[in-house]
Design an enzyme around this catalytic site. Sequence first.
Site, PDB file in Angstrom:
ATOM      1  N   LYS A 191       1.898   1.088   5.755  1.00 50.47           N
ATOM      2  CA  LYS A 191       1.420  -0.035   6.573  1.00 50.47           C
ATOM      3  C   LYS A 191       2.604  -0.893   6.985  1.00 50.47           C
ATOM      4  CE  LYS A 191      -2.088  -3.756   6.539  1.00 50.47           C
ATOM      5  NZ  LYS A 191      -3.045  -4.534   5.717  1.00 50.47           N
ATOM      6  N   SER A 232      -9.239  -5.402   3.565  1.00 52.56           N
ATOM      7  CA  SER A 232      -8.406  -4.685   4.533  1.00 52.56           C
ATOM      8  C   SER A 232      -8.064  -3.254   4.150  1.00 52.56           C
ATOM      9  CB  SER A 232      -7.110  -5.454   4.790  1.00 52.56           C
ATOM     10  OG  SER A 232      -7.382  -6.579   5.582  1.00 52.56           O
ATOM     11  N   SER A 261      -7.656  -4.875   8.001  1.00 55.35           N
ATOM     12  CA  SER A 261      -6.462  -4.869   8.823  1.00 55.35           C
ATOM     13  C   SER A 261      -5.658  -3.583   8.749  1.00 55.35           C
ATOM     14  CB  SER A 261      -5.551  -6.030   8.410  1.00 55.35           C
ATOM     15  OG  SER A 261      -5.076  -5.833   7.089  1.00 55.35           O
TER      16      SER A 261
END
Lengths: 495, 483
Positions: A78, A183, A159
Amino acid sequence: MHPTDFTIAGAVAALEEGVISAEELTRAHVAAIEALNPKINALITVTAEHAIEAARASDAKRARGEAGPLEGIPLAIKDLFCTEGVQTTAGSKILDGFIPPYESTVTAQLKRDGAVFLGKANLDEFAMGSSNLTSAYGAVLNPWSRRNDPDARLVPGGSSGGSAAAVAARMVLGATGTDTGGSIRQPAAFCGIAGIKPTYGRCSRFGIVAYASSLDQAGPFARTVEDCAVLLRSMAGHDPKDSTSADRAVPDFAAACTRSVKGLRIGVPKEYHIDGMPAEIEKLWRQGLDWLRDAGAEIVEISLPHAGYALPTYYIVAPAEASSNLARYDGVRFGLRAAEKESDLRDLYERTRAAGFGPEVRRRIMIGTYVLSAGYYDAYYLKAQKVRALIARDFREAWSKVDAILAPATPSAAFAEGEGSDDPVQMYLNDVFTVTANLAGLPGLSVPAGLDPQGLPLGLQVLGRPFDEETVFAVGAAIERAADFKALPGMRAGA
Amino acid sequence: MSYTIEGETGPWELVIGLEVHAQVVSNAKLFSGAATEFGAEPNSQVSFVDAGFPGMLPVINRECVAQAVRTGLGLNAQVNLWSRFDRKNYFYADLPQGYQISQFAHPIIGTGQIDIELQDGSTKTIGITRLHLEQDAGKSLHDQHPTKSFIDLNRSGVALMEIVSEPDMRSPEEAGAYLTKLRQILRYLGTCDGNMEEGSMRADVNVSVRKAGEGYRTRCEVKNVNSIRFVMQAVEAEARRQIEVWESGGTVEQETRLFDTGRGITRSMRSKEDAHDYRYFPDPDLPPLVIEQSWVDQLKAALPELPDQRRARYVRDYGITPYDAHVLTLEKETAAYYEAVAKGRDAKQAANWVMGDLFAAINRTKTSIAEPPVSAADLGALLDLMADGTLSGKLAKEVFEVMVETGRAPGLIVEERGLKQVTDTGAIEAVIDEVLAKNADKVAEYRSGKDKLFGFFVGQTMKAMQGKGNPALVNEVLKKKLA
């Protein structure tokens, strides 16, 4: 078998047996990324050349008998994790071109164990969002599509949307994410894969761009519960560079996946039956409880009386911390600087932050600044902290009655871009089942368990006691076995 | 009679409280491993934590906590075993994180007190409200370039103790005495070097004025005053300004002011309306700071002797006056010097030499007690030469001056220059006989009752002996011969 169809556990075995080399495995995934990323936009930065070099080095290490537990396994990171020498954007224009001179502890540990990084995964800007639509680097397309509306562009959740989409589309075998209010678990559910947010303090936050420090926690995505367990073991552990990381031994999470759930007491919070929840979610939840009962677990109804306040509490605490954490993006030392020749300092701040932050980030900074302001602090921030303590107490009381809790991961399947995404409050409702675990610091695992009538994946969520990820993995693996989830997204490598 | 300032409407009392920022003596910063040395190249002592880089996290430095606890113990204050760090949020270019980590709601040290010494020999107790740990900011340099400001982050993240007093001081003298005493305690403890010129100790001065018998009126804060003398001047200047405001029918507004040292006045920096809303909240990156009582006890047991204890010991063990003891203990280095000289010798004489000849020599040569013109061992040796009769007091002073000039040991000087005093009675008698013979008329006058002439004979004898005659022997022989 196509190399992108491996599980991590399967790939480790195949590499060890010499069925495939790390370089071949990596090249197959690089090819998948080249084919799919232009459509899916899961990765902001692709590090193919680095990855192939790293894979060759992995093969050499294995040949010398020095293979780590993740030797040669291709992963996506990420883009919230700082990676030394590789651009780290946090999904924001304000960090465009920022190349950290340091490595986050979690990614350093993955590298130590042999993982190969294929790129930096797209995300909502500063991890603020549940759709990946707030990224300054474009939306991520969910590799799944609706049966009767295949052209609708579905969101991967957020997210960590890029991480989840990349794993689901078989661009990588696993990925890192972070979970502040859901997320990891929500995108895992939307993309039909597994993802766990471990206990707060299990993974170091050092080198992860902060959103809300008291809630942020790193965790893995993979296509099986066991693979998540394998990744988490490498990611977790005490780090003296993070004062909130727990000084506790890291257990063999993968071993826990084979544990029986017989005799475990599984809690069902009555407050989670919310109004307007789609029938298929209710149905899946009941199905999950039946599976666990069939496996010998005892189902116990419990009450979490303050659960209804979790969402508003989260949307005070998280923006408050974010408003302070994001103050450092000021154009003075790194990242974007938007200034005119005659700018004074205030002008430099205003121009830089207006140009660098997107609307959702600006909204949360403003909310956070407001709730911490003199005259409002007691009514908002302090009140939210009190409620947070009550929510944690609800769970402590629950743990005297049950060993784990089963709940839906999300109130719906993946939605399409534009559907409610222009209404922030509607958007925040996505986190209704997930934020409690962050507020109470508990581990939460999302497992794909079924499909909605449109053929979209739905996830169930297992919550556990602090630092009892092992029970969470055992329950999650039991659901995985019972659900026997075999559906595949339409958009994937090898398809 | 307490201190007042006379206005048009009569006398005004002053109410003064001080907030002192003291840089903690430590090798590393409060939350990072970066070094803290003063005067290093700009931006050479900066970690990614100090520069507020993404993903960087603070980790508390145990030694800085120990220093705060030692200081608390030295201020006779409550040590809080549970304290917490908060974020104080504001934007400035030399504040990289956009917030300062400080202890707002729960400081590590609670109430305490210290005694200050005043000119008239009295003492006064000043209350300490609290002491907390916080990070320093960096430094903005606005004079390096015509259109740009430069930032030096060497100081960013350095540990500070903010020490807040009660509003217990009533005159510029008391404010000065408080700062002097506080600095003395910090230096004795080794927790802050107290160098105000280098900025490692700075004071914010809170001043208000009132008529006798009133409660507190509005106060103003004069920020960042960097010497004891300026603090005393700032107190007076600010008090006079406020008196003028009140007496002209105005109202003193709460505000932050700066002291203009050139003009000796305070100027408004920002008013209450412009005051920042710092949005304090607990720093989520740092768990509460919990320390053990046993650790506090260990630190307490290892504390060095503090100024008050040392002063009392000097009076008790050395038999010197409280004033002398006060002067000799003001600086740790002076006390150490004095003790080295006094050890095994006449302690009062040692005090006189240190405070008299040595201090004068330090002033004259612009040196310091840390690097004195004459070492304590050499001064002690000089005192020994007096004690064994080798040198008279007068000769000793001459030898001391040579020591200051040459840095040589007194024994060597005495030998080289033949300054050794004559104790040979025969030699003295011979000289005296000569003196008396030369001054037969004066001898007659003396014997007819003019006693005052005795001094004349002593002087003549000493002159003839180039000052080297043992005064006691000279006296004795003279008395015998003149009898």
